[in-house]
Design an enzyme around this catalytic site. Sequence first.
Site, PDB file in Angstrom:
ATOM      1  CE  LYS A   1      -4.422  -1.496   2.327  1.00  0.00           C
ATOM      2  NZ  LYS A   1      -5.233  -1.265   3.401  1.00  0.00           N
TER       3      LYS A   1
ATOM      4  CD  GLU B   1      -0.764  -0.624  12.951  1.00  0.00           C
ATOM      5  OE1 GLU B   1      -1.270  -1.499  12.777  1.00  0.00           O
ATOM      6  OE2 GLU B   1      -1.233   0.563  12.759  1.00  0.00           O
TER       7      GLU B   1
ATOM      8  CG  ASN C   1      -8.368  -1.564   7.600  1.00  0.00           C
ATOM      9  OD1 ASN C   1      -7.123  -1.277   7.682  1.00  0.00           O
ATOM     10  ND2 ASN C   1      -9.029  -1.766   6.744  1.00  0.00           N
TER      11      ASN C   1
ATOM     12  CG  HIS D   1      -6.691   0.957  11.457  1.00  0.00           C
ATOM     13  ND1 HIS D   1      -6.225  -0.323  12.174  1.00  0.00           N
ATOM     14  CD2 HIS D   1      -5.388   1.289  11.099  1.00  0.00           C
ATOM     15  CE1 HIS D   1      -4.984  -0.694  12.257  1.00  0.00           C
ATOM     16  NE2 HIS D   1      -4.358   0.629  11.285  1.00  0.00           N
TER      17      HIS D   1
ATOM     18  CG  HIS E   1      -8.111   5.676  10.308  1.00  0.00           C
ATOM     19  ND1 HIS E   1      -8.393   5.208   9.060  1.00  0.00           N
ATOM     20  CD2 HIS E   1      -6.714   5.848  10.609  1.00  0.00           C
ATOM     21  CE1 HIS E   1      -7.038   4.469   8.784  1.00  0.00           C
ATOM     22  NE2 HIS E   1      -6.222   4.916   9.701  1.00  0.00           N
TER      23      HIS E   1
ATOM     24  CG  HIS F   1      -1.547   5.200  12.740  1.00  0.00           C
ATOM     25  ND1 HIS F   1      -2.857   5.461  11.989  1.00  0.00           N
ATOM     26  CD2 HIS F   1      -1.169   3.920  12.373  1.00  0.00           C
ATOM     27  CE1 HIS F   1      -3.233   4.152  11.700  1.00  0.00           C
ATOM     28  NE2 HIS F   1      -2.245   3.235  11.912  1.00  0.00           N
TER      29      HIS F   1
HETATM   30  N1  GLY Z   1      -2.189  -1.401   6.953  1.00  0.00           N
HETATM   31  C1  GLY Z   1      -3.044  -2.261   6.481  1.00  0.00           C
HETATM   32  C2  GLY Z   1      -2.587  -2.778   5.242  1.00  0.00           C
HETATM   33  O1  GLY Z   1      -1.595  -2.809   5.019  1.00  0.00           O
HETATM   34  O2  GLY Z   1      -3.811  -3.563   4.713  1.00  0.00           O
END
Ligand code: GLY
Length: 364
Positions: free
Chosen positions: A142, A184, A243, A246, A250, A264
């Site tokens: 991503k 995370e 997520n 998230h 967010h 974050h």
């Molecule tokens: N950080 C979430 C993903 O890479 O899908």
Amino acid sequence: MSDVVHVDLGARAYDVHVGRGLLARAGDLIGPHLRLRRVFVLTEDRVAAHHLDAFRAGLGAIEAPALALAPGEGTKGWAGLTQAVEWLLDQRCERGDVVVALGGGVIGDLAGFAAAILRRGVRFVQVPTTLLAQVDSSVGGKTGINTRHGKNLVGAFHQPVLVLADVDLLSTLPARDFRAGYGEVMKYGLLGDAAFFEWLEEHAPNLETDAALGAEAVRRSVAMKADIVRRDETEQGDRALLNLGHTFGHALEAATGYSDRLLHGEGVVIGCALAFDLSARLGLCAQELPGRVRAHLHAMGLPRDLRDIPGDLPDAATLVDLMGQDKKVIDGRLRFILARGIGAAFVTDAVPPDVVRAVLDASA
Ligand code: GLY
């Protein structure tokens, strides 16, 4: 000492090396990917001060011109992208060259996107320097930037050709960044691996000081991410599990103006606690689980609730509105990652907004 996690994506497959001393071996590991003995390094000032010389030393005879951008989320926008792309063109970076992202999530996302669009796509290598980047953003392809409409709204899937996650680099991270990145790591246990969460409950308080434990936590996190990305590269299904925390996180980040009131990863861990609250309120998981998640966050010195965020926050209805602007909204319906237990997360859009508001009110 290092391990290799393979991200099995067919023609776009790549290895993630996790361990100690990888920067010193950068030339041996990156060299096989090069046509010409050069790479183009995108980094930021603070990371460059700590690690650029060591990285260049590790590259040996490979040339490595570098652009150090300003640190911080503000760099990950149109201006930063223009600066990076124009610099790569000034340097005559060719289609067959390799760009290196040396930094945290901001640099990885920005450099990856610059590589995705430069000359319609050049290859890139991730050398993540933060815990968050090592376990999450450097793996999975991503890439992108923020716009005034929100975070990560412009971007592309562009897989790296190699990731070097050198856990020795984490020793220069400020403690708060390390802890926030840990959010995370914990997320992986909560979403899909109860045994990993139990391991973290026992060992996580020592991760920052014990590099072998740190490497094990990064390796297990990357292995889980690699498996999810292999099954669902472009987030049509299971990848959304990543997520967890998230949707709430967010909204809290937006409410605090993406400032250092809330990093974050701190938003994500509060979001994880709230996702378990929501699951318990909806009768999906055992009532004691939100307390177990919070006890672990407490042991890690992490925030657990809205009331732990300094300063004022908008009311619950406004926060639910902010969630409505998230990328995860489909056909106007909010998607949440909820859990039937530790390690048993699933995606749903069947969550009554009044229950979400009640969870937020109880946390405020
Ligand atoms: N950080 C979430 C993903 O890479 O899908």
